[in-house]
Design a protein around this motif. Structure first.
Motif, PDB file in Angstrom:
ATOM      1  N   LYS A 138       0.799  -1.219   0.000  1.00  0.00           N
ATOM      2  CA  LYS A 138       0.000   0.000   0.000  1.00  0.00           C
ATOM      3  C   LYS A 138       0.836   1.275   0.000  1.00  0.00           C
ATOM      4  CE  LYS A 138      -4.212  -1.813   2.082  1.00  0.00           C
ATOM      5  NZ  LYS A 138      -5.243  -1.617   3.130  1.00  0.00           N
ATOM      6  N   GLU A 139       2.144   1.146  -0.176  1.00  0.00           N
ATOM      7  CA  GLU A 139       2.986   2.335  -0.234  1.00  0.00           C
ATOM      8  C   GLU A 139       2.557   3.225  -1.403  1.00  0.00           C
ATOM      9  OE1 GLU A 139       5.623   3.392   1.826  1.00  0.00           O
ATOM     10  OE2 GLU A 139       4.701   1.862   3.093  1.00  0.00           O
ATOM     11  N   PRO A 140       2.671   4.548  -1.266  1.00  0.00           N
ATOM     12  CA  PRO A 140       2.320   5.444  -2.375  1.00  0.00           C
ATOM     13  C   PRO A 140       3.111   5.124  -3.641  1.00  0.00           C
ATOM     14  CG  PRO A 140       2.553   6.698  -0.353  1.00  0.00           C
ATOM     15  CD  PRO A 140       3.034   5.301  -0.051  1.00  0.00           C
ATOM     16  N   GLU A 141       2.428   5.180  -4.776  1.00  0.00           N
ATOM     17  CA  GLU A 141       3.049   4.946  -6.082  1.00  0.00           C
ATOM     18  C   GLU A 141       2.421   5.884  -7.101  1.00  0.00           C
ATOM     19  OE1 GLU A 141       4.225   0.330  -6.582  1.00  0.00           O
ATOM     20  OE2 GLU A 141       2.075   0.660  -6.339  1.00  0.00           O
ATOM     21  N   VAL A 142       3.157   6.146  -8.171  1.00  0.00           N
ATOM     22  CA  VAL A 142       2.610   6.971  -9.246  1.00  0.00           C
ATOM     23  C   VAL A 142       3.147   6.490 -10.597  1.00  0.00           C
ATOM     24  CG1 VAL A 142       4.453   8.712  -9.041  1.00  0.00           C
ATOM     25  CG2 VAL A 142       2.260   9.330 -10.105  1.00  0.00           C
ATOM     26  N   ALA A 143       2.267   6.513 -11.591  1.00  0.00           N
ATOM     27  CA  ALA A 143       2.648   6.199 -12.967  1.00  0.00           C
ATOM     28  C   ALA A 143       2.093   7.291 -13.874  1.00  0.00           C
ATOM     29  CB  ALA A 143       2.086   4.844 -13.389  1.00  0.00           C
ATOM     30  N   LEU A 144       2.829   7.627 -14.908  1.00  0.00           N
ATOM     31  CA  LEU A 144       2.399   8.642 -15.873  1.00  0.00           C
ATOM     32  C   LEU A 144       1.847   7.971 -17.128  1.00  0.00           C
ATOM     33  CD1 LEU A 144       5.360  11.174 -15.572  1.00  0.00           C
ATOM     34  CD2 LEU A 144       3.163  11.206 -14.385  1.00  0.00           C
ATOM     35  N   GLY A 186       4.757  11.315  -1.640  1.00  0.00           N
ATOM     36  CA  GLY A 186       4.751  11.100  -0.196  1.00  0.00           C
ATOM     37  C   GLY A 186       3.364  11.276   0.378  1.00  0.00           C
ATOM     38  N   CYS A 187       3.317  11.521   1.674  1.00  0.00           N
ATOM     39  CA  CYS A 187       2.055  11.689   2.390  1.00  0.00           C
ATOM     40  C   CYS A 187       1.950  13.115   2.902  1.00  0.00           C
ATOM     41  CB  CYS A 187       1.979  10.718   3.566  1.00  0.00           C
ATOM     42  SG  CYS A 187       1.837   8.988   3.058  1.00  0.00           S
ATOM     43  N   VAL A 188       0.837  13.763   2.618  1.00  0.00           N
ATOM     44  CA  VAL A 188       0.578  15.122   3.097  1.00  0.00           C
ATOM     45  C   VAL A 188      -0.783  15.116   3.777  1.00  0.00           C
ATOM     46  CG1 VAL A 188       0.237  17.539   2.465  1.00  0.00           C
ATOM     47  CG2 VAL A 188       1.934  16.164   1.234  1.00  0.00           C
ATOM     48  N   ASP A 189      -0.789  15.380   5.080  1.00  0.00           N
ATOM     49  CA  ASP A 189      -2.047  15.424   5.852  1.00  0.00           C
ATOM     50  C   ASP A 189      -2.865  14.149   5.684  1.00  0.00           C
ATOM     51  OD1 ASP A 189      -1.452  18.000   6.753  1.00  0.00           O
ATOM     52  OD2 ASP A 189      -2.330  18.893   4.965  1.00  0.00           O
ATOM     53  N   GLY A 190      -2.163  13.011   5.664  1.00  0.00           N
ATOM     54  CA  GLY A 190      -2.850  11.735   5.581  1.00  0.00           C
ATOM     55  C   GLY A 190      -3.283  11.327   4.195  1.00  0.00           C
ATOM     56  N   GLU A 191      -2.941  12.108   3.157  1.00  0.00           N
ATOM     57  CA  GLU A 191      -3.313  11.802   1.776  1.00  0.00           C
ATOM     58  C   GLU A 191      -2.068  11.501   0.953  1.00  0.00           C
ATOM     59  OE1 GLU A 191      -5.987  11.372   0.089  1.00  0.00           O
ATOM     60  OE2 GLU A 191      -7.615  12.691   0.725  1.00  0.00           O
ATOM     61  N   VAL A 192      -2.112  10.439   0.145  1.00  0.00           N
ATOM     62  CA  VAL A 192      -1.022  10.169  -0.780  1.00  0.00           C
ATOM     63  C   VAL A 192      -0.979  11.327  -1.782  1.00  0.00           C
ATOM     64  CG1 VAL A 192      -2.527   8.713  -2.188  1.00  0.00           C
ATOM     65  CG2 VAL A 192      -0.057   8.511  -2.421  1.00  0.00           C
ATOM     66  N   GLY A 244      -4.482  12.514  -3.304  1.00  0.00           N
ATOM     67  CA  GLY A 244      -5.465  11.444  -3.254  1.00  0.00           C
ATOM     68  C   GLY A 244      -5.287  10.436  -4.371  1.00  0.00           C
ATOM     69  N   ALA A 245      -5.652   9.185  -4.086  1.00  0.00           N
ATOM     70  CA  ALA A 245      -5.532   8.125  -5.089  1.00  0.00           C
ATOM     71  C   ALA A 245      -6.471   8.382  -6.253  1.00  0.00           C
ATOM     72  CB  ALA A 245      -5.834   6.773  -4.441  1.00  0.00           C
ATOM     73  N   GLY A 246      -6.038   7.971  -7.441  1.00  0.00           N
ATOM     74  CA  GLY A 246      -6.854   8.129  -8.641  1.00  0.00           C
ATOM     75  C   GLY A 246      -6.064   8.721  -9.784  1.00  0.00           C
ATOM     76  N   CYS A 247      -6.770   9.056 -10.857  1.00  0.00           N
ATOM     77  CA  CYS A 247      -6.154   9.593 -12.069  1.00  0.00           C
ATOM     78  C   CYS A 247      -6.317  11.109 -12.101  1.00  0.00           C
ATOM     79  CB  CYS A 247      -6.813   8.961 -13.298  1.00  0.00           C
ATOM     80  SG  CYS A 247      -6.057   9.430 -14.877  1.00  0.00           S
ATOM     81  N   HIS A 248      -5.216  11.821 -12.307  1.00  0.00           N
ATOM     82  CA  HIS A 248      -5.215  13.284 -12.291  1.00  0.00           C
ATOM     83  C   HIS A 248      -4.654  13.839 -13.604  1.00  0.00           C
ATOM     84  CE1 HIS A 248      -5.586  13.446  -7.770  1.00  0.00           C
ATOM     85  NE2 HIS A 248      -5.089  12.234  -7.928  1.00  0.00           N
ATOM     86  N   VAL A 249      -5.199  14.976 -14.042  1.00  0.00           N
ATOM     87  CA  VAL A 249      -4.594  15.704 -15.167  1.00  0.00           C
ATOM     88  C   VAL A 249      -3.204  16.157 -14.723  1.00  0.00           C
ATOM     89  CG1 VAL A 249      -4.753  17.715 -16.669  1.00  0.00           C
ATOM     90  CG2 VAL A 249      -6.832  16.514 -15.970  1.00  0.00           C
ATOM     91  N   ALA A 250      -2.176  15.828 -15.510  1.00  0.00           N
ATOM     92  CA  ALA A 250      -0.795  16.097 -15.118  1.00  0.00           C
ATOM     93  C   ALA A 250      -0.177  17.211 -15.965  1.00  0.00           C
ATOM     94  CB  ALA A 250       0.038  14.817 -15.225  1.00  0.00           C
ATOM     95  N   LEU A 251       0.943  17.702 -15.487  1.00  0.00           N
ATOM     96  CA  LEU A 251       1.708  18.742 -16.170  1.00  0.00           C
ATOM     97  C   LEU A 251       2.223  18.196 -17.513  1.00  0.00           C
ATOM     98  CD1 LEU A 251       2.791  21.641 -15.566  1.00  0.00           C
ATOM     99  CD2 LEU A 251       4.833  20.550 -14.625  1.00  0.00           C
ATOM    100  N   SER A 252       2.042  18.969 -18.574  1.00  0.00           N
ATOM    101  CA  SER A 252       2.466  18.519 -19.896  1.00  0.00           C
ATOM    102  C   SER A 252       3.473  19.496 -20.501  1.00  0.00           C
ATOM    103  CB  SER A 252       1.254  18.407 -20.821  1.00  0.00           C
ATOM    104  OG  SER A 252       0.758  19.694 -21.167  1.00  0.00           O
ATOM    105  N   PHE A 259      -1.384  12.351 -17.908  1.00  0.00           N
ATOM    106  CA  PHE A 259      -2.162  12.037 -16.720  1.00  0.00           C
ATOM    107  C   PHE A 259      -1.270  11.289 -15.726  1.00  0.00           C
ATOM    108  CE2 PHE A 259      -5.137  12.376 -20.209  1.00  0.00           C
ATOM    109  CZ  PHE A 259      -6.135  13.177 -19.672  1.00  0.00           C
ATOM    110  N   ALA A 260      -1.539  11.483 -14.431  1.00  0.00           N
ATOM    111  CA  ALA A 260      -0.778  10.793 -13.379  1.00  0.00           C
ATOM    112  C   ALA A 260      -1.723   9.897 -12.600  1.00  0.00           C
ATOM    113  CB  ALA A 260      -0.136  11.813 -12.441  1.00  0.00           C
ATOM    114  N   TYR A 261      -1.398   8.603 -12.537  1.00  0.00           N
ATOM    115  CA  TYR A 261      -2.217   7.673 -11.757  1.00  0.00           C
ATOM    116  C   TYR A 261      -1.550   7.461 -10.406  1.00  0.00           C
ATOM    117  CZ  TYR A 261      -5.219   3.882 -10.399  1.00  0.00           C
ATOM    118  OH  TYR A 261      -6.132   3.108  -9.715  1.00  0.00           O
ATOM    119  N   VAL A 262      -2.240   7.890  -9.366  1.00  0.00           N
ATOM    120  CA  VAL A 262      -1.715   7.855  -7.999  1.00  0.00           C
ATOM    121  C   VAL A 262      -2.419   6.739  -7.244  1.00  0.00           C
ATOM    122  CG1 VAL A 262      -1.369   9.200  -5.890  1.00  0.00           C
ATOM    123  CG2 VAL A 262      -1.406  10.360  -8.119  1.00  0.00           C
TER     124      VAL A 262
END
Length: 531
Positions: A132-138, A209-215, A270-278, A299-302
């Motif tokens: 369950k460690e935080p991860e991200v993929a573009l 990382g973790c900020v205020d309990g949110e990935v 927060g976990a999920g798919c986000h519009v990312a910097l392009s 897009f960044a999948y967190v």
């Protein structure tokens, strides 16, 4: 003409006069600067409840596997006794005792048909061996013109917007590529701020990382000593210097400027798919519109989870300290605050907020206003939204909020383009206390002569009337605007007048009520359906 159908409780970007001026008469006529939001509340029965009868296994599985039914109570165990199927057993068998990687497990559990699988409830069970460690993929789409509905958010103001998971899926279109899960390690050690290899010897830096309990993920973490387009991206010889432990601020994420402000709001929480910097955003931001030629969309999948921030505080807190911590909006979902507060906080805030309700009978609006305040989010009296003490009416309701000028919109609310219609935004965008001059319609009435209708007239004032829809679609409370009958013509006979208002009321659905300013070809002009 407009996809102005809004599904689900919460605050949505709504159809505005600007959108209609632009859509019907062109850019030169689009002079209105107001921004509109629709606050939707209430609940709907699970759609399966009205189906009745006994279904075969095949019928039940087919119904429950449809994405629109994934949260249906009748499907929560995939399926209930009313469906008489054994889909739960089947999906569990698909997992078996096999050990999966985090990515394999999450991929399985993210499929709509497995959303309600007990093995996935903890995201994931021991059978999946999930990390369950935080991860991200573009994920990179080759051309933003290929983006489907829901993913078509690519403006600078959209950076960080959470979008459907299919935007972060290589199977959603041709030519979509992914980085895979990015590595935060250098020489076997993980870092909060880490280098990202762009290929060809070019390197940039991100934060995870973790900020205020949110990935949390942040991009554009360029140290101040670098200059974008000159010394940045950096190269292989400097990559080791990119790795350090810190936070979003110390790592200078968002391409922080010398004045300390972020150039881009590229922080994704927060976990999920986000519009990312392009590259398009950076070309536009640093060199202007003529240089902004890149057409890719990022897009960044967190994924992952974080411990509640209170867990690391330690010690016993005074009532005052605990209440102060738990009442901060960022901590509203903190497990330590779920009863406002736990024994580690030794405070009685739960008792205090319950006393504020007492035995008084409140209207739906009064109760929901109380329960929507961040400090009361975890109040047991509000858990069912609301308890008998509040006497809440859970019927679907909608209120409109109008900001006097879109230039005043704060971060999170600054979505006003036609493509943004229906986007769910923070509740503070639907709050008159969030800025000067914000007005509200109050909860709109769907009644004519004491009878409620699905499609109902909305009084714009001055004798002008339009029509909206409010009801339940697939178990979701849904609002749609721009429900203009085909016999009318926008700007000529529409909005209509007092003498015609009674003809606006009818029972039907989004389609039959011609919502979204439906064109003769059957397509919506605006995506003004809010669910």
């Amino acid at each position: 003409k407009f996809n102005s159908v809004y599904s689900g409780a919460g605050c949505h970007v709504a159809l505005s006069f600007y959108h209609m001026q632009l859509g019907y008469f062109g850019a030169e006529a689009a002079t209105d600067v107001q921004a509109y939001f629709a606050y939707v509340q209430g609940s709907c029965p699970a759609p399966c409840e009205s189906a009745g009868g006994k279904w075969s296994t095949e019928q039940c599985v087919k119904f429950c596997e449809e994405p629109k039914n994934k949260c249906n109570k009748q499907c929560s165990e995939l399926c209930s006794s009313s469906c008489t199927c054994n889909a739960q057993e089947k999906t569990c068998m698909a997992i078996g005792a096999k050990k999966w990687t985090s990515k394999q497990c999450l991929k399985f559990c993210d499929e709509p048909k497995n959303k309600c699988n007990k093995k996935c409830m903890d995201r994931c069970s021991e059978a999946c061996n999930c990390n369950k460690e935080p991860e991200v993929a573009l994920y990179v789409w080759p051309d933003r013109s290929l983006l489907p509905s829901g993913c078509d958010h690519w403006q600078t103001a959209d950076i960080g917007t959470k979008v459907p998971d299919y935007c972060c899926d290589t199977s959603s279109g041709d030519g979509i590529t992914t980085s895979g899960m990015l590595s935060t390690k250098l020489a076997g050690t993980s870092y909060d701020c880490f280098g990202v290899d762009l290929g060809g010897g070019a390197w940039v830096r991100d934060y995870l990382g973790c900020v205020d309990g949110e990935v949390t993920v942040a991009e554009g973490c360029m140290p101040l000593e670098y200059s974008f387009g000159v010394s940045w991206p950096t190269n292989d010889s400097m990559k080791a210097s990119l790795y350090e432990n810190g936070d979003v601020d110390s790592c200078k994420c968002g391409y922080v400027q010398p004045d300390g402000n972020m150039k881009f709001n590229s922080v994704y929480s927060g976990a999920g798919c986000h519009v990312a910097l392009s590259f398009y955003h950076m070309q536009l931001g640093y060199f202007g519109a003529e240089a902004a030629t890149d057409v890719q969309a990022y897009f960044a999948y967190v994924q992952g989870s974080c411990p509640a921030p209170c867990e690391s505080a330690g010690g016993k807190w005074s009532t005052e300290q605990c209440v102060k911590f738990c009442e901060e909006p960022k901590n509203k979902c903190n497990k330590q605050c779920s009863e406002l507060c736990s024994s580690s906080c030794t405070c009685n805030a739960q008792e205090k907020t319950c006393m504020a309700i007492g035995a008084k009978k409140w209207t739906s609006k009064q109760c929901l206003k109380f329960c929507d305040e961040p400090k009361n989010k975890c109040n047991k009296k509000c858990m069912d939204r609301c308890s008998e003490a509040c006497n809440c009416n859970k019927e679907p309701e909608v209120a409109l909020y109008v900001w006097p000028d879109r230039s005043l919109l704060p971060s999170g609310c600054d979505h006003w383009q036609t493509a943004d219609i229906g986007t769910k935004v923070p509740d503070y965008c639907c709050d008159t206390s969030s800025g000067d001059g914000i007005t509200t319609s109050g909860m709109l009435s769907t009644k004519l002569a004491g009878t409620s209708y699905d499609c109902f007239g909305v009084d714009l004032g001055g004798g002008a009337w339009v029509r909206d829809y409010l009801g339940c679609v697939d178990g979701e409370v849904t609002v749609a605007e721009g429900c203009m009958p085909l016999e009318y013509s926008f700007g000529v006979s529409w909005p209509t007048n007092d003498s015609m208002k009674a003809s606006l009321y009818e029972n039907g659905d989004v389609d039959s009520c011609k919502c979204g300013y439906v064109q003769p070809d059957g397509n919506m002009k605006f995506n003004s359906v809010y669910s």
